[in-house]
Design a protein around this motif. Structure first.
Motif, PDB file in Angstrom:
ATOM      1  N   GLY A 272       5.009  53.726  60.599  1.00 47.74           N
ATOM      2  CA  GLY A 272       6.001  54.302  61.490  1.00 47.74           C
ATOM      3  C   GLY A 272       5.744  53.894  62.868  1.00 47.74           C
ATOM      4  N   PHE A 273       4.908  54.696  63.256  1.00 47.94           N
ATOM      5  CA  PHE A 273       4.650  54.682  64.660  1.00 47.94           C
ATOM      6  C   PHE A 273       4.525  53.185  65.411  1.00 47.94           C
ATOM      7  N   PRO A 274       3.746  52.246  64.806  1.00 54.29           N
ATOM      8  CA  PRO A 274       3.736  51.171  65.449  1.00 54.29           C
ATOM      9  C   PRO A 274       4.942  50.153  65.491  1.00 54.29           C
ATOM     10  N   THR A 275       5.686  50.414  64.289  1.00 54.67           N
ATOM     11  CA  THR A 275       6.989  49.601  64.079  1.00 54.67           C
ATOM     12  C   THR A 275       7.943  50.208  64.949  1.00 54.67           C
ATOM     13  N   GLN A 276       8.004  51.657  65.195  1.00 51.41           N
ATOM     14  CA  GLN A 276       9.048  52.176  66.160  1.00 51.41           C
ATOM     15  C   GLN A 276       8.485  51.881  67.533  1.00 51.41           C
ATOM     16  N   THR A 277       7.517  51.765  67.883  1.00 52.96           N
ATOM     17  CA  THR A 277       6.703  51.060  69.311  1.00 52.96           C
ATOM     18  C   THR A 277       7.236  49.747  69.436  1.00 52.96           C
ATOM     19  N   ALA A 278       6.996  49.024  68.523  1.00 54.69           N
ATOM     20  CA  ALA A 278       7.387  47.652  68.766  1.00 54.69           C
ATOM     21  C   ALA A 278       9.155  47.408  68.794  1.00 54.69           C
ATOM     22  N   GLY A 279       9.614  48.269  68.145  1.00 56.71           N
ATOM     23  CA  GLY A 279      11.300  47.969  68.119  1.00 56.71           C
ATOM     24  C   GLY A 279      11.745  48.615  69.324  1.00 56.71           C
ATOM     25  N   ASN A 280      10.979  49.616  70.100  1.00 51.53           N
ATOM     26  CA  ASN A 280      11.681  50.439  71.029  1.00 51.53           C
ATOM     27  C   ASN A 280      10.972  50.347  72.325  1.00 51.53           C
ATOM     28  N   GLY A 281      10.804  49.021  72.754  1.00 56.82           N
ATOM     29  CA  GLY A 281      10.232  48.752  73.992  1.00 56.82           C
ATOM     30  C   GLY A 281       8.678  49.202  74.425  1.00 56.82           C
ATOM     31  N   GLY A 282       8.027  49.049  73.305  1.00 54.23           N
ATOM     32  CA  GLY A 282       6.545  49.126  73.727  1.00 54.23           C
ATOM     33  C   GLY A 282       6.078  50.541  74.341  1.00 54.23           C
ATOM     34  N   ALA A 283       5.229  50.253  75.486  1.00 55.32           N
ATOM     35  CA  ALA A 283       4.666  51.651  75.874  1.00 55.32           C
ATOM     36  C   ALA A 283       5.742  52.711  76.464  1.00 55.32           C
ATOM     37  N   ALA A 284       6.879  52.189  76.604  1.00 55.36           N
ATOM     38  CA  ALA A 284       7.726  53.397  77.110  1.00 55.36           C
ATOM     39  C   ALA A 284       7.928  54.258  76.148  1.00 55.36           C
ATOM     40  N   PHE A 285       8.147  53.797  74.532  1.00 57.49           N
ATOM     41  CA  PHE A 285       8.352  54.709  73.466  1.00 57.49           C
ATOM     42  C   PHE A 285       6.801  55.671  73.288  1.00 57.49           C
ATOM     43  N   VAL A 286       5.899  55.024  73.554  1.00 58.59           N
ATOM     44  CA  VAL A 286       4.576  55.426  73.295  1.00 58.59           C
ATOM     45  C   VAL A 286       4.535  56.873  74.129  1.00 58.59           C
ATOM     46  N   PHE A 287       4.677  56.399  75.293  1.00 61.42           N
ATOM     47  CA  PHE A 287       4.923  57.588  76.389  1.00 61.42           C
ATOM     48  C   PHE A 287       5.656  58.818  76.146  1.00 61.42           C
ATOM     49  N   MET A 288       7.012  58.480  75.743  1.00 65.57           N
ATOM     50  CA  MET A 288       7.986  59.663  75.136  1.00 65.57           C
ATOM     51  C   MET A 288       7.465  60.241  74.026  1.00 65.57           C
ATOM     52  N   TYR A 289       6.738  59.604  73.124  1.00 66.38           N
ATOM     53  CA  TYR A 289       6.378  60.088  71.885  1.00 66.38           C
ATOM     54  C   TYR A 289       5.167  61.142  72.293  1.00 66.38           C
TER      55      TYR A 289
ATOM     56  N   PHE B 263      13.953  56.862  79.228  1.00 68.22           N
ATOM     57  CA  PHE B 263      14.790  57.890  78.959  1.00 68.22           C
ATOM     58  C   PHE B 263      16.090  57.466  78.283  1.00 68.22           C
ATOM     59  N   GLU B 264      16.053  56.347  77.766  1.00 72.88           N
ATOM     60  CA  GLU B 264      16.916  56.015  76.930  1.00 72.88           C
ATOM     61  C   GLU B 264      17.129  56.664  75.772  1.00 72.88           C
ATOM     62  N   PRO B 265      18.540  57.492  75.561  1.00 73.60           N
ATOM     63  CA  PRO B 265      18.776  58.528  74.517  1.00 73.60           C
ATOM     64  C   PRO B 265      18.098  58.235  73.102  1.00 73.60           C
ATOM     65  N   SER B 266      18.404  56.675  72.795  1.00 74.05           N
ATOM     66  CA  SER B 266      17.992  56.543  71.368  1.00 74.05           C
ATOM     67  C   SER B 266      16.575  56.409  71.185  1.00 74.05           C
ATOM     68  N   LEU B 267      16.060  55.952  72.339  1.00 74.29           N
ATOM     69  CA  LEU B 267      14.416  55.948  72.308  1.00 74.29           C
ATOM     70  C   LEU B 267      13.790  57.409  72.128  1.00 74.29           C
ATOM     71  N   VAL B 268      14.527  58.250  73.201  1.00 74.05           N
ATOM     72  CA  VAL B 268      13.970  59.692  73.066  1.00 74.05           C
ATOM     73  C   VAL B 268      13.977  60.239  71.708  1.00 74.05           C
ATOM     74  N   LEU B 269      15.477  59.989  71.016  1.00 73.66           N
ATOM     75  CA  LEU B 269      15.685  60.729  69.764  1.00 73.66           C
ATOM     76  C   LEU B 269      14.562  60.198  68.626  1.00 73.66           C
ATOM     77  N   SER B 270      14.607  58.696  68.560  1.00 71.61           N
ATOM     78  CA  SER B 270      13.309  58.481  67.743  1.00 71.61           C
ATOM     79  C   SER B 270      12.131  58.859  67.702  1.00 71.61           C
ATOM     80  N   ALA B 271      11.760  59.045  69.205  1.00 74.46           N
ATOM     81  CA  ALA B 271      10.420  59.548  69.377  1.00 74.46           C
ATOM     82  C   ALA B 271      10.106  61.011  68.766  1.00 74.46           C
ATOM     83  N   LEU B 272      11.357  61.807  68.891  1.00 69.65           N
ATOM     84  CA  LEU B 272      11.295  62.932  68.507  1.00 69.65           C
ATOM     85  C   LEU B 272      11.216  63.059  66.988  1.00 69.65           C
ATOM     86  N   GLY B 273      11.834  62.347  66.476  1.00 69.95           N
ATOM     87  CA  GLY B 273      11.961  62.262  64.983  1.00 69.95           C
ATOM     88  C   GLY B 273      10.656  61.850  64.347  1.00 69.95           C
ATOM     89  N   GLN B 274      10.119  60.895  65.113  1.00 72.78           N
ATOM     90  CA  GLN B 274       8.795  60.422  64.661  1.00 72.78           C
ATOM     91  C   GLN B 274       7.791  61.500  64.752  1.00 72.78           C
TER      92      GLN B 274
END
Ligand code: PHE
Length: 449
Positions: A30-47, A211-222
């Protein structure tokens, strides 16, 4: 008749068992797939930010409720409630958590079954006909049913052995093995062309996307799924922690391991994607979007392994073994949730409870397999988007609003005498009272709107 409860035999045992529950397909798939689909490192940072600032406090709420209650999720929640109304609420939350854990297992076992089949497939190339080998990776009813069945049997077998002999022993065996496999695979992938480019995409965040809302919410769900929250599982594991253990440092260590392994899994899969791309496998569309998000590990990575020649067989098998092991240490916690409830509530032996519940869960999985398009996505959505966030939020409400402060502090003080003057006690109560319920509520609203 009072039942003598089994507990984890050591601090290390708890850490590996709880980390085993937390580290699973959510981290490695889940985490790497979401990272790849949500802008790479930006998602990792928010997660990372959300895992430590929101998921960790909610995780602490669950394990503290469990250790205080010294019982399954339903009884432990009832134990915190004071009035009749609160008790009805506690019962409802506990039952939704326990049923949710069983439902998670019913779809998780199907995916874990695929992982097991893919582990055997490279080896079966050597010994069996191409027909058998093809059956292992084809999406057939028989393959899905058989491997799900085997996987659930493994769970029943481990859980029927008990907490210290089953869960703890197997977590202690499997977690180090998983870690070693992960490191070997990372080191191997880094010797291949294209990996460096993947590493750059993985660790250099595009801060405009953070800070894209969908990125933040996916990161919290994850982060919530990854720490096994909102399913009663961590309440039960918390109930097996001895009273003389510092529960705060324990919780922090488990969170660190969970986040650390997710990070390492990304360090394997993102560079592996770029290696596959360097070898001609199509991964991103012309506009830069990730192709085949859900099937990343079943399509993109196998085509990478295929290009590697003979060593690819070994690497493929090791990769899917890693996935299967991670899935198993998580799934046993999903079965333990309902089993501990049935054992303690109805006084049925652990072996029988594990067998009955395993049979019910397998029936549910079979139903999903038979109506795959209709039920698979539906059950995943129902549990991960609705019941997990709601139960997680209610656990925070129990700790923040219902549990008396002194009693809560006394629970934490056992094994952590200076708790009252600690940073944790200064910050955490406010988090569980206000910030966590609001943030989880926001995720929930976003996912249903
Ligand atoms: N945390 C597990 C994972 O990351 C999933 C899980 C969810 C386990 C809920 C138990 C309960 O895969």
């Amino acid at each position: 008749m009072a039942i003598t409860r089994d507990v984890f035999s050591s601090r290390f045992g708890f850490i590996l068992a709880a980390a085993g529950s937390a580290v699973g397909l959510g981290n490695i798939w889940g985490f790497p797939t979401q990272t790849a689909g949500n802008g790479g490192a930006a998602f990792v940072f928010m997660y990372m930010v959300l895992a430590f600032c929101l998921a960790f406090p909610a995780f602490m709420a669950e394990i503290i409720i469990g250790r205080h209650g010294q019982a399954n999720a339903v009884t432990s929640l009832l134990n915190v409630a004071n009035t009749n109304k609160q008790k009805r609420f506690a019962f409802l939350v506990g039952i939704v958590g326990v049923v949710g854990a069983g439902l998670i297992l019913s779809f998780y076992a199907i995916v874990a079954g695929w992982m097991m089949a893919y582990t055997i497939e490279p080896i079966s190339h050597i010994f069996f006909s191409s027909e058998t080998t093809g059956w292992l990776t084809d999406f057939s009813l028989s393959r899905n049913l058989i491997f799900t069945f085997i996987f659930i049997l493994l769970n029943i077998w481990i859980i029927s052995k008990g907490v210290s002999n089953g869960i703890e022993t197997w977590s202690k065996r499997l977690m180090p093995l998983m870690f070693i496999l992960l490191i070997i695979l990372i080191l191997y992938v880094f010797t291949l062309e294209g990996a460096a480019q993947g590493l750059i995409a993985y660790i250099s965040p595009d801060f405009s996307r953070v800070f894209e809302p969908s990125l933040v919410l996916s990161a919290l769900g994850q982060a919530f799924f990854s720490l096994s929250l909102g399913s009663g599982v961590m309440i039960v594991y918390g109930s097996y922690i001895p009273k003389n253990t510092n529960i705060v440092s324990l919780g922090a260590q488990v969170t660190l391991i969970d986040v650390g392994i997710a990070f390492l899994a990304g360090l394997l899969i993102i560079p592996a994607m770029y290696v596959a791309q360097a070898q001609g496998v199509e991964i991103f569309s012309a506009d830069g979007r990730l192709l085949a998000e859900d099937t990343l590990v079943f399509q993109v990575l196998p085509s990478l392994f295929n290009n590697m020649g003979d060593i690819g067989l070994l690497v493929a098998s090791a990769f899917f073994a890693l996935m299967s092991i991670a899935a198993l240490t998580s799934s046993i916690s999903m079965l333990e949730g309902p089993v501990s409830y049935v054992v303690e509530r109805f006084n049925i032996s652990r072996v029988k409870s594990a067998l009955y519940l395993g049979a019910i869960i397998f029936t549910m999985s079979a139903l999903i397999i038979n109506n795959f398009d209709l039920l698979f996505g539906f059950i995943i959505t129902l549990v991960t988007k609705y019941s997990q966030p709601l139960v997680g939020m209610c656990c925070c409400i129990f700790v923040g609003w219902i549990w008396q402060r002194n009693s809560l502090l006394n629970e934490i003080k056992q094994g952590f005498e200076n708790a009252e003057s600690s940073m944790f006690w200064k910050v955490w109560p406010i988090y569980t009272k206000i910030i966590c319920p609001l943030a989880i509520g926001a995720v929930f609203l976003h996912s249903i709107l």
